[in-house]
Design a protein around this motif. Structure first.
Motif, PDB file in Angstrom:
ATOM      1  N   ASP A 328       0.791  -1.326  -0.062  1.00 26.42           N
ATOM      2  CA  ASP A 328       0.112  -0.008  -0.047  1.00 26.42           C
ATOM      3  C   ASP A 328       0.935   1.164   0.213  1.00 26.42           C
ATOM      4  OD1 ASP A 328      -2.184  -1.170  -0.222  1.00 26.42           O
ATOM      5  OD2 ASP A 328      -2.924  -1.027   1.939  1.00 26.42           O
ATOM      6  N   SER A 329       2.030   1.017   0.425  1.00 27.39           N
ATOM      7  CA  SER A 329       3.133   2.212   0.489  1.00 27.39           C
ATOM      8  C   SER A 329       2.990   3.141  -1.049  1.00 27.39           C
ATOM      9  CB  SER A 329       4.126   2.063   0.897  1.00 27.39           C
ATOM     10  OG  SER A 329       5.078   0.885   0.198  1.00 27.39           O
ATOM     11  N   VAL A 330       2.942   2.365  -1.846  1.00 29.17           N
ATOM     12  CA  VAL A 330       2.915   2.926  -3.326  1.00 29.17           C
ATOM     13  C   VAL A 330       1.677   2.694  -4.308  1.00 29.17           C
ATOM     14  CG1 VAL A 330       5.524   2.199  -3.594  1.00 29.17           C
ATOM     15  CG2 VAL A 330       4.160   0.548  -4.082  1.00 29.17           C
ATOM     16  N   ALA A 331       0.616   2.847  -3.441  1.00 25.46           N
ATOM     17  CA  ALA A 331      -0.665   2.682  -4.199  1.00 25.46           C
ATOM     18  C   ALA A 331      -1.510   4.133  -3.949  1.00 25.46           C
ATOM     19  CB  ALA A 331      -1.376   1.525  -3.610  1.00 25.46           C
ATOM     20  N   GLY A 332      -0.902   5.181  -3.578  1.00 22.79           N
ATOM     21  CA  GLY A 332      -1.512   6.450  -3.500  1.00 22.79           C
ATOM     22  C   GLY A 332      -2.857   6.342  -3.080  1.00 22.79           C
ATOM     23  N   VAL A 340     -10.955  -3.240  -3.990  1.00 19.07           N
ATOM     24  CA  VAL A 340      -9.605  -3.962  -4.552  1.00 19.07           C
ATOM     25  C   VAL A 340      -8.616  -3.456  -3.276  1.00 19.07           C
ATOM     26  CG1 VAL A 340      -8.070  -4.084  -6.506  1.00 19.07           C
ATOM     27  CG2 VAL A 340     -10.528  -3.333  -6.911  1.00 19.07           C
ATOM     28  N   ASP A 341      -8.338  -4.616  -2.559  1.00 21.83           N
ATOM     29  CA  ASP A 341      -7.174  -4.510  -1.593  1.00 21.83           C
ATOM     30  C   ASP A 341      -5.899  -4.542  -2.202  1.00 21.83           C
ATOM     31  OD1 ASP A 341      -6.973  -7.203  -1.790  1.00 21.83           O
ATOM     32  OD2 ASP A 341      -8.318  -7.608  -0.311  1.00 21.83           O
ATOM     33  N   ASP A 342      -4.900  -4.775  -1.363  1.00 24.83           N
ATOM     34  CA  ASP A 342      -3.415  -4.874  -1.766  1.00 24.83           C
ATOM     35  C   ASP A 342      -3.003  -6.265  -2.453  1.00 24.83           C
ATOM     36  OD1 ASP A 342      -3.795  -6.258   0.518  1.00 24.83           O
ATOM     37  OD2 ASP A 342      -2.237  -5.679   1.643  1.00 24.83           O
ATOM     38  N   HIS A 343      -3.890  -7.222  -2.076  1.00 23.01           N
ATOM     39  CA  HIS A 343      -3.712  -8.562  -2.723  1.00 23.01           C
ATOM     40  C   HIS A 343      -4.364  -8.422  -4.364  1.00 23.01           C
ATOM     41  CE1 HIS A 343      -2.058 -11.056   0.431  1.00 23.01           C
ATOM     42  NE2 HIS A 343      -2.772 -10.309   1.104  1.00 23.01           N
ATOM     43  N   ARG A 344      -5.643  -7.807  -4.371  1.00 27.14           N
ATOM     44  CA  ARG A 344      -6.407  -7.533  -5.599  1.00 27.14           C
ATOM     45  C   ARG A 344      -5.644  -6.636  -6.270  1.00 27.14           C
ATOM     46  NH1 ARG A 344     -12.660  -8.193  -4.041  1.00 27.14           N
ATOM     47  NH2 ARG A 344     -12.611 -10.230  -3.017  1.00 27.14           N
ATOM     48  N   ARG A 345      -4.788  -5.805  -5.980  1.00 34.24           N
ATOM     49  CA  ARG A 345      -3.950  -4.850  -6.625  1.00 34.24           C
ATOM     50  C   ARG A 345      -2.991  -5.672  -7.279  1.00 34.24           C
ATOM     51  NH1 ARG A 345      -5.661  -1.095  -3.098  1.00 34.24           N
ATOM     52  NH2 ARG A 345      -3.890  -1.047  -1.868  1.00 34.24           N
ATOM     53  N   GLY A 346      -2.111  -6.573  -6.367  1.00 31.32           N
ATOM     54  CA  GLY A 346      -0.978  -7.064  -6.859  1.00 31.32           C
ATOM     55  C   GLY A 346      -1.344  -8.248  -7.904  1.00 31.32           C
ATOM     56  N   TRP A 467       4.673  -7.505   7.091  1.00 29.26           N
ATOM     57  CA  TRP A 467       3.758  -8.695   6.842  1.00 29.26           C
ATOM     58  C   TRP A 467       4.877  -9.944   7.084  1.00 29.26           C
ATOM     59  CZ3 TRP A 467       4.930  -4.836   3.784  1.00 29.26           C
ATOM     60  CH2 TRP A 467       4.089  -3.889   3.169  1.00 29.26           C
ATOM     61  N   GLY A 468       3.952 -11.181   7.463  1.00 29.11           N
ATOM     62  CA  GLY A 468       4.744 -12.257   7.618  1.00 29.11           C
ATOM     63  C   GLY A 468       4.410 -13.157   6.398  1.00 29.11           C
ATOM     64  N   ASP A 469       5.203 -14.389   6.418  1.00 33.41           N
ATOM     65  CA  ASP A 469       5.146 -15.161   5.254  1.00 33.41           C
ATOM     66  C   ASP A 469       3.807 -16.123   5.399  1.00 33.41           C
ATOM     67  OD1 ASP A 469       6.312 -16.630   7.185  1.00 33.41           O
ATOM     68  OD2 ASP A 469       7.837 -17.476   5.931  1.00 33.41           O
ATOM     69  N   THR A 470       3.503 -16.431   6.473  1.00 29.39           N
ATOM     70  CA  THR A 470       2.569 -17.463   6.695  1.00 29.39           C
ATOM     71  C   THR A 470       1.445 -16.808   7.809  1.00 29.39           C
ATOM     72  OG1 THR A 470       3.802 -18.617   8.506  1.00 29.39           O
ATOM     73  CG2 THR A 470       3.952 -19.509   6.176  1.00 29.39           C
ATOM     74  N   PHE A 471       1.506 -15.502   8.232  1.00 28.14           N
ATOM     75  CA  PHE A 471       0.741 -14.999   9.124  1.00 28.14           C
ATOM     76  C   PHE A 471       0.467 -13.332   8.782  1.00 28.14           C
ATOM     77  CE2 PHE A 471       5.203 -14.430  10.565  1.00 28.14           C
ATOM     78  CZ  PHE A 471       5.013 -13.136  11.062  1.00 28.14           C
ATOM     79  N   ALA A 472      -0.566 -12.919   9.141  1.00 27.73           N
ATOM     80  CA  ALA A 472      -0.792 -11.290   9.026  1.00 27.73           C
ATOM     81  C   ALA A 472      -0.557 -10.800   7.445  1.00 27.73           C
ATOM     82  CB  ALA A 472       0.382 -10.698   9.849  1.00 27.73           C
ATOM     83  N   ASN A 473      -0.894 -11.599   6.704  1.00 27.94           N
ATOM     84  CA  ASN A 473      -0.849 -11.189   5.123  1.00 27.94           C
ATOM     85  C   ASN A 473      -2.015 -10.272   4.797  1.00 27.94           C
ATOM     86  OD1 ASN A 473       1.525 -11.660   4.084  1.00 27.94           O
ATOM     87  ND2 ASN A 473       1.028 -13.544   2.849  1.00 27.94           N
ATOM     88  N   GLY A 474      -3.037 -10.425   5.654  1.00 28.96           N
ATOM     89  CA  GLY A 474      -4.284  -9.672   5.409  1.00 28.96           C
ATOM     90  C   GLY A 474      -4.186  -8.287   6.271  1.00 28.96           C
ATOM     91  N   GLN A 475      -3.362  -7.930   6.799  1.00 32.22           N
ATOM     92  CA  GLN A 475      -3.140  -6.641   7.947  1.00 32.22           C
ATOM     93  C   GLN A 475      -3.885  -5.737   7.343  1.00 32.22           C
ATOM     94  OE1 GLN A 475      -2.378  -4.431  11.178  1.00 32.22           O
ATOM     95  NE2 GLN A 475      -2.450  -6.679  10.980  1.00 32.22           N
ATOM     96  N   TYR A 476      -3.533  -5.337   5.937  1.00 35.18           N
ATOM     97  CA  TYR A 476      -4.037  -4.039   5.580  1.00 35.18           C
ATOM     98  C   TYR A 476      -5.086  -4.354   4.676  1.00 35.18           C
ATOM     99  CZ  TYR A 476       0.499  -3.249   7.902  1.00 35.18           C
ATOM    100  OH  TYR A 476       1.456  -2.956   8.886  1.00 35.18           O
ATOM    101  N   SER A 477      -5.424  -5.612   4.339  1.00 36.21           N
ATOM    102  CA  SER A 477      -6.280  -6.034   3.436  1.00 36.21           C
ATOM    103  C   SER A 477      -7.682  -5.945   3.980  1.00 36.21           C
ATOM    104  CB  SER A 477      -5.976  -7.188   2.517  1.00 36.21           C
ATOM    105  OG  SER A 477      -4.652  -7.484   2.553  1.00 36.21           O
TER     106      SER A 477
END
Length: 803
Positions: A328-332, A340-346, A467-477
């Protein structure tokens, strides 16, 4: 045809179609397809159809079968509700602007005009795709043609004066219109195509790409070139296609100011906004489409500078992609779009990388596909093939990669990346990743505009994402942005002074009058600093982050403010989701999971949040904590957002500097993914980290076990064992083989000379950059740098052999 189809006739036709179930017909090929070998425009139409419809997938296999059915359902809805009338094609999409000169809602009217074309595009795709239930439907075909005629006669036509937002007229509407023209080419007469092309020529003349300025730069330029290229394809005009190809060239070279790609991997749009994950995504996708469309034709893009774009896949985009999400730091302002969250933008970026690979070298293509496979496979939080906002073409590209058994997925790249040209940094270690957002006189605090991102005020005040690799990947989503306290974004120091929605102005115009923002990195670790001036506030602070192997050391000093409001530094603000029961422990004492719960933690040494990580407070600290439910609506931060109320639980840790602080400070370590035991052990090992300085003049640390010493000199001076005669950032690492690396930078971009002394015996200099004009070894090392003002804050690396 007439400008409007009578509602009675339309409804009658719809009723017949509904009763008939929408007979599926075998699609007729475009009328010139058989002459594709002799007609380059027919070949281009066939290529573009494949690019926008997708290829290589079975319409009866999942996820395509369901997605095609959904496409058909949506197209059926537009078919059933289409009611051509004066000023609208659908009752809920009125485009007629009552007063284009003064009406503040002009933007909305123009957007609904463009949306009408987008709906027709959906209908055209349902007509052309197999498995939609409307494939080849003659009634749908007639409705699409009627819709095109209606919009052309009423609003999108030659001679029409545009109103509202330029984007709707020059990009949104013509892109959708031209896609429909390609998809429905066999249903349109030459006269109709001629009028539609004339409309595009009116709103997007050749002069739109005559100069690389204003709204014709970066992603917008690529979008305009797509319009011109497709205008040439639909109208059979070679000059238009050639113009589109040639007008791409200004996008390729690295820039040193304004919009575009920078040598350090930065991507800027709207002059001051880091936009790799939003506009950058559009540019990457647009270039991939145009490269693929023109490949092998007379108009192939052969400019050698296009290699800059290929290099940017790993230099600019990969650092901000993590397990399928784009940071999100580069999504303005896109962070405020709830659908559309950070995953759906990715995910679209992943698909664009796959498409771009078709025009790259074989080695690049193979590596990128392996990277994409790894990112897509590891996205457990939001699997790409389940992304409802991903179109069929992107789905087909990603599935082809996931199904490719010859590909071995590549792991997340490790290391640190510093982006001085957009005041951003990323840090990637085994098991976790972090990102930092700052602001300076070139990079805005945040961007709002079009009623979006109304409360992103403090996202540039040192926000530290992780973010973690197997945890907290939805923190900002997971509904983070409408529910988080916007004054308590993790890592930031902010005044509680109330700010109005959109404070500071739209389109990234708010810039802090500061120069010292940046740092140094050896590509594994980093020292980063930000001289912070608060948005619409008297707040001043010096903030430093030392990115190390398993931790980020965070220091703040010189915190002062006269706003008459409390000033806080947010250690973290974790989104615990709907349940919010993650255990929270402070110095071995387990705190309640009831909500609301709050406490002042006096003389705290460490804290741990189960399933997330740990926090260590060197020398102990008084920290406040709260576990609470927070509710909000996307509409609160984006005028186009949902009005539904969402609630999430947060655990927030912050240092309260009080009202109008005069010289406050803080110090803490963030340990992502650390267990409670490891967090407690780090706190008990008081010698692991030494805070050498934490003042308004310098901030520095040493970690003896890593052989590391790092100092941000805000005003020069001495912090043992380093002395600098001017502001700079320095990181020194001693290696087991008897060598050492010194990393030095001029974050202010103002130094015409700099002298740095390291009080350590050095035998020789192994290597140094040309900016070092003198290097004296012996009982200590004395480095004299020449003019650093042109280095753009980049790290200058010196390697020495120790005595």
């Amino acid at each position: 045809m007439t400008s409007a189809w009578s509602r009675r006739t339309f409804l009658a036709t719809s009723a017949v179609l509904t009763a008939a179930g929408g007979s599926a017909l075998v699609l007729a090929a475009p009328r010139t397809a058989t002459a594709a070998d002799d007609d380059p425009y027919a070949a281009l139409r066939a290529t573009w159809s494949a690019l926008i419809l997708g290829e290589g997938f079975s319409p009866t296999a999942e996820p395509f079968r369901t997605r095609l059915a959904t496409l058909g359902t949506q197209a059926r809805q537009w078919l059933d509700t289409m009611a051509p009338g004066d000023g609208s094609l659908w009752p809920d999409a009125v485009y007629a602007d009552p007063d284009p000169d003064t009406d503040p809602e002009s933007y909305g009217f123009s957007a609904k005009m463009a949306d009408s074309f987008i709906r027709l595009n959906t209908m055209a795709q349902a007509y052309r795709q197999q498995g939609t239930g409307l494939t080849g439907n003659t009634g749908l075909r007639a409705a699409i043609v009627t819709g095109l005629e209606h919009l052309n006669s009423q609003v999108y036509k030659a001679g029409q004066t545009r109103y509202g937002n330029w984007y709707s007229w020059q990009i949104g509407a013509p892109q959708a219109l031209l896609d429909v023209c390609v998809l429905m080419y066999d249903a349109l007469t030459p006269a109709q195509l001629g009028r539609y092309c004339a409309a595009v020529d009116h709103f997007v003349p050749d002069s739109a790409v005559a100069s690389y300025t204003g709204t014709s730069t970066g992603a917008n330029r690529v979008d305009l070139c797509r319009v011109l290229a497709l205008r040439g394809v639909v109208g059979g005009t070679a000059a238009k296609i050639a113009l589109a190809r040639d007008a791409l060239s200004p996008v390729f070279p690295l820039v040193t100011k304004g919009d575009g790609l920078y040598a350090d991997g930065s991507f800027i749009q709207h002059t001051t906004v880091p936009y790799t994950g939003s506009y950058g995504s559009v540019m990457l996708g647009g270039l991939g489409l145009l490269f693929a469309l023109l490949k092998g034709t007379t108009w192939e893009v052969t400019d050698p500078k296009r290699q800059v774009v290929f290099d940017a896949v790993e230099n600019a985009w990969a650092p901000f992609l993590y397990n399928g999400l784009v940071m999100d730091s580069v999504a303005g302002r896109a962070i405020s779009r709830g659908e559309v969250d950070d995953h759906r933008r990715g995910h679209p970026i992943l698909a664009s990388i796959v498409l771009l690979g078709r025009g790259a070298s074989a080695a690049e293509n193979a590596r990128w596909r392996a990277l994409v496979k790894g990112w897509a496979q590891r996205d457990y939080y939001s699997p790409p093939l389940s992304n409802p906002s991903l179109n069929l073409t992107a789905l087909s590209r990603l599935k082809s990669v996931l199904d490719d058994t010859s590909l071995t997925p590549l792991p997340e790249p490790e290391g640190h990346r510093l982006f001085p040209d957009m005041a951003r940094a990323t840090h990637r270690r085994p098991g976790w990743a972090a990102a930092l957002s700052m602001a300076d006189r070139r990079i805005t605090y945040y961007e709002s505009g079009n009623g979006e991102n109304l409360r992103g005020w403090h996202t540039g005040s040192g926000m530290l994402y992780w973010w973690g690799d197997t945890f907290a990947n939805g923190q900002y989503s997971d509904a983070f942005w409408p529910t988080v306290d916007p004054y308590r974004l993790p890592g930031t120091t902010a005044s509680r002074k109330p700010l109005a929605d959109g404070a500071g102005g739209d389109w990234g115009v708010a810039l802090p009058d500061v120069n010292w923002v940046g740092g140094v990195t050896d590509k594994k670790r980093a020292a980063v600093g930000q001289y912070l001036k608060g948005l619409s506030s008297t707040l001043l602070a010096k903030k430093s982050w030392f990115f190390l192997d398993d931790t980020v050391v965070c220091l703040g000093a010189g915190i002062r403010c006269q706003d008459g409001a409390a000033v806080e530094t947010t250690v973290d603000n974790r989104n615990l989701g709907p349940t919010g029961n993650a255990p929270f422990t402070v110095d071995g004492s387990v705190k309640p999971v009831t909500r609301p719960w709050s406490a002042t933690l006096t003389d705290a040494s460490w804290a741990h949040l189960g399933g997330h990580g740990g926090y260590v407070f060197p020398g102990k600290a008084t920290v406040k904590a709260v576990r609470e439910n927070r509710s909000g609506r996307w509409r609160d931060i984006n005028t186009g957002g949902s009005t539904d109320t969402v609630t999430r639980t947060y655990l927030t840790l912050w240092v309260d500097h009080g009202q109008n602080p005069a010289d406050a400070s803080y110090a803490y370590q963030l340990l992502p993914g650390a267990s409670e035991q490891r967090t407690a052990a780090r706190a008990a090992d008081t010698g692991w980290l030494r805070v050498l300085a934490n003042t308004d003049n310098q901030q520095g640390v040493s970690v003896p076990s890593l052989g590391l010493t790092a100092v941000n000199f805000w005003f020069g001076g001495s912090v043992k064992p380093l002395t600098a005669d001017a502001p700079c950032s320095v990181m020194v690492t001693e290696h087991p083989d008897g060598t050492a690396t010194l990393c030095v930078s001029d974050p202010m971009r103002m130094r015409t000379s700099l002298t740095l002394t390291w009080n350590r015996a050095v035998a020789s200099v192994v290597s140094k950059p040309s900016t070092v004009t003198s290097a004296t070894t012996g009982a200590s090392l004395r480095l004299v740098f020449g003019d650093l003002s042109g280095t753009r804050g980049a790290t200058q690396t010196v390697k020495v052999r120790l005595a």
